[in-house]
Design a protein around this motif. Structure first.
Motif, PDB file in Angstrom:
ATOM      1  N   GLY A  90       0.840  -1.189   0.000  1.00  0.00           N
ATOM      2  CA  GLY A  90       0.000   0.000   0.000  1.00  0.00           C
ATOM      3  C   GLY A  90       0.872   1.233   0.000  1.00  0.00           C
ATOM      4  O   GLY A  90       1.953   1.244   0.596  1.00  0.00           O
ATOM      5  N   ILE A  91       0.427   2.264  -0.674  1.00  0.00           N
ATOM      6  CA  ILE A  91       1.171   3.520  -0.709  1.00  0.00           C
ATOM      7  C   ILE A  91       0.980   4.224   0.627  1.00  0.00           C
ATOM      8  O   ILE A  91      -0.139   4.456   1.071  1.00  0.00           O
ATOM      9  CB  ILE A  91       0.679   4.428  -1.856  1.00  0.00           C
ATOM     10  N   ALA A  92       2.101   4.556   1.271  1.00  0.00           N
ATOM     11  CA  ALA A  92       2.058   5.255   2.551  1.00  0.00           C
ATOM     12  C   ALA A  92       2.162   6.764   2.363  1.00  0.00           C
ATOM     13  O   ALA A  92       1.574   7.536   3.125  1.00  0.00           O
ATOM     14  CB  ALA A  92       3.198   4.781   3.450  1.00  0.00           C
ATOM     15  N   LYS A  93       2.928   7.184   1.332  1.00  0.00           N
ATOM     16  CA  LYS A  93       3.161   8.620   1.144  1.00  0.00           C
ATOM     17  C   LYS A  93       3.578   8.882  -0.295  1.00  0.00           C
ATOM     18  O   LYS A  93       4.356   8.128  -0.867  1.00  0.00           O
ATOM     19  CB  LYS A  93       4.265   9.098   2.084  1.00  0.00           C
ATOM     20  N   LEU A  94       3.048   9.971  -0.837  1.00  0.00           N
ATOM     21  CA  LEU A  94       3.501  10.482  -2.122  1.00  0.00           C
ATOM     22  C   LEU A  94       4.236  11.784  -1.846  1.00  0.00           C
ATOM     23  O   LEU A  94       3.656  12.724  -1.318  1.00  0.00           O
ATOM     24  CB  LEU A  94       2.318  10.718  -3.063  1.00  0.00           C
ATOM     25  N   GLY A  95       5.516  11.811  -2.169  1.00  0.00           N
ATOM     26  CA  GLY A  95       6.317  13.018  -1.980  1.00  0.00           C
ATOM     27  C   GLY A  95       6.373  13.833  -3.258  1.00  0.00           C
ATOM     28  O   GLY A  95       5.667  13.548  -4.227  1.00  0.00           O
ATOM     29  N   ARG A  96       7.241  14.817  -3.290  1.00  0.00           N
ATOM     30  CA  ARG A  96       7.382  15.646  -4.487  1.00  0.00           C
ATOM     31  C   ARG A  96       7.948  14.840  -5.653  1.00  0.00           C
ATOM     32  O   ARG A  96       7.483  14.935  -6.779  1.00  0.00           O
ATOM     33  CB  ARG A  96       8.283  16.856  -4.194  1.00  0.00           C
ATOM     34  N   THR A  97       8.967  14.010  -5.374  1.00  0.00           N
ATOM     35  CA  THR A  97       9.600  13.188  -6.410  1.00  0.00           C
ATOM     36  C   THR A  97       9.602  11.705  -6.043  1.00  0.00           C
ATOM     37  O   THR A  97      10.208  10.907  -6.754  1.00  0.00           O
ATOM     38  CB  THR A  97      11.068  13.624  -6.641  1.00  0.00           C
ATOM     39  N   SER A  98       8.947  11.338  -4.954  1.00  0.00           N
ATOM     40  CA  SER A  98       9.068   9.966  -4.453  1.00  0.00           C
ATOM     41  C   SER A  98       7.726   9.355  -4.074  1.00  0.00           C
ATOM     42  O   SER A  98       6.736  10.050  -3.891  1.00  0.00           O
ATOM     43  CB  SER A  98       9.986   9.935  -3.229  1.00  0.00           C
ATOM     44  N   VAL A  99       7.771   8.040  -3.945  1.00  0.00           N
ATOM     45  CA  VAL A  99       6.628   7.296  -3.413  1.00  0.00           C
ATOM     46  C   VAL A  99       7.169   6.373  -2.321  1.00  0.00           C
ATOM     47  O   VAL A  99       8.234   5.775  -2.477  1.00  0.00           O
ATOM     48  CB  VAL A  99       5.881   6.512  -4.516  1.00  0.00           C
ATOM     49  N   THR A 100       6.443   6.317  -1.200  1.00  0.00           N
ATOM     50  CA  THR A 100       6.807   5.444  -0.091  1.00  0.00           C
ATOM     51  C   THR A 100       5.780   4.327  -0.009  1.00  0.00           C
ATOM     52  O   THR A 100       4.575   4.581   0.071  1.00  0.00           O
ATOM     53  CB  THR A 100       6.850   6.227   1.236  1.00  0.00           C
ATOM     54  N   PHE A 101       6.295   3.096  -0.064  1.00  0.00           N
ATOM     55  CA  PHE A 101       5.451   1.908  -0.009  1.00  0.00           C
ATOM     56  C   PHE A 101       5.538   1.283   1.373  1.00  0.00           C
ATOM     57  O   PHE A 101       6.635   1.120   1.912  1.00  0.00           O
ATOM     58  CB  PHE A 101       5.946   0.842  -0.999  1.00  0.00           C
ATOM     59  N   ASP A 102       4.402   0.905   1.949  1.00  0.00           N
ATOM     60  CA  ASP A 102       4.365   0.013   3.104  1.00  0.00           C
ATOM     61  C   ASP A 102       4.071  -1.372   2.551  1.00  0.00           C
ATOM     62  O   ASP A 102       3.199  -1.531   1.679  1.00  0.00           O
ATOM     63  CB  ASP A 102       3.260   0.407   4.084  1.00  0.00           C
ATOM     64  N   GLN A 103       4.805  -2.379   3.058  1.00  0.00           N
ATOM     65  CA  GLN A 103       4.628  -3.729   2.554  1.00  0.00           C
ATOM     66  C   GLN A 103       4.635  -4.733   3.704  1.00  0.00           C
ATOM     67  O   GLN A 103       5.248  -4.486   4.743  1.00  0.00           O
ATOM     68  CB  GLN A 103       5.744  -4.083   1.569  1.00  0.00           C
ATOM     69  N   VAL A 104       3.950  -5.846   3.485  1.00  0.00           N
ATOM     70  CA  VAL A 104       3.909  -6.936   4.460  1.00  0.00           C
ATOM     71  C   VAL A 104       4.000  -8.262   3.727  1.00  0.00           C
ATOM     72  O   VAL A 104       3.640  -8.361   2.550  1.00  0.00           O
ATOM     73  CB  VAL A 104       2.618  -6.913   5.316  1.00  0.00           C
ATOM     74  N   ILE A 105       4.477  -9.269   4.453  1.00  0.00           N
ATOM     75  CA  ILE A 105       4.442 -10.644   3.959  1.00  0.00           C
ATOM     76  C   ILE A 105       3.715 -11.465   5.016  1.00  0.00           C
ATOM     77  O   ILE A 105       4.108 -11.456   6.193  1.00  0.00           O
ATOM     78  CB  ILE A 105       5.851 -11.214   3.721  1.00  0.00           C
ATOM     79  N   PHE A 106       2.672 -12.168   4.561  1.00  0.00           N
ATOM     80  CA  PHE A 106       1.906 -13.042   5.443  1.00  0.00           C
ATOM     81  C   PHE A 106       2.082 -14.488   5.006  1.00  0.00           C
ATOM     82  O   PHE A 106       2.099 -14.787   3.814  1.00  0.00           O
ATOM     83  CB  PHE A 106       0.417 -12.690   5.402  1.00  0.00           C
ATOM     84  N   ALA A 107       2.219 -15.374   5.978  1.00  0.00           N
ATOM     85  CA  ALA A 107       2.233 -16.817   5.750  1.00  0.00           C
ATOM     86  C   ALA A 107       1.361 -17.441   6.825  1.00  0.00           C
ATOM     87  O   ALA A 107       1.518 -17.145   8.012  1.00  0.00           O
ATOM     88  CB  ALA A 107       3.649 -17.375   5.829  1.00  0.00           C
ATOM     89  N   GLN A 108       0.423 -18.268   6.437  1.00  0.00           N
ATOM     90  CA  GLN A 108      -0.488 -18.928   7.365  1.00  0.00           C
ATOM     91  C   GLN A 108      -1.115 -17.926   8.344  1.00  0.00           C
ATOM     92  O   GLN A 108      -1.131 -18.118   9.544  1.00  0.00           O
ATOM     93  CB  GLN A 108       0.220 -20.045   8.112  1.00  0.00           C
TER      94      GLN A 108
END
Length: 152
Positions: A90-108
């Motif tokens: 999911g996108i956490a933040k859109l900056g002037r020249t950047s994008v910050t992604f939050d990510q997770v990995i789920f197993a079971q």
């Protein structure tokens, strides 16, 4: 290997609008018989690249490209073979020249890792950062992490 509790303990896969399934491969293991820490970066990369390179999402403006400038991973539990994972983004933040992604990995149904990645948009010719075009900002809106009000 359990990681100490943090404010991220309430991570829920459903808060991440982009999902990608993958298999844990035998070759992902280290001598301790769990997934090697470096492989988690590859799992996270796969989700980011699949989202960004999908032409239906229109996130790759002509003449521009993305470079990674930061990746912070929190290892939360062991991941073993055999098995499957689901990567959420999911996108956490859109900056002037950047994008910050939050990510997770789920197993079971367990979050085994979380990460935050920052990518900067650059001009392919000059290799210099360039501001996010309004159309690109609009195209990122479906991918905002639930509960996030990203702004550019």
């Amino acid at each position: 290997m359990n990681v100490s509790p943090s404010h991220e303990d309430a991570l829920r896969l459903e808060d991440f609008p982009y999902r990608l399934g993958d298999n844990v491969r035998f070759g992902d293991l280290d001598p301790n018989w769990h997934v090697n820490n470096a492989v988690f970066a590859t799992y996270f990369e796969s989700a980011r690249v699949m989202l960004m390179k999908d032409p239906n999402n229109d996130l790759m403006p002509k003449g521009l490209t993305w470079i990674m400038v930061r990746l912070d991973i929190q290892f939360r539990a062991e991941l073993r073979w055999p098995g499957t994972i689901e990567i959420g983004l999911g996108i956490a933040k859109l900056g002037r020249t950047s994008v910050t992604f939050d990510q997770v990995i789920f197993a079971q149904n367990t979050c085994v890792a979380s990460a935050q990645a920052v990518n900067v948009l650059i001009d392919e010719a000059t290799r210099m950062p360039t501001p996010l075009p309004p159309k690109l900002i609009s195209n990122f809106q479906p991918w905002l992490r639930r509960g996030t009000a990203a702004s550019a």
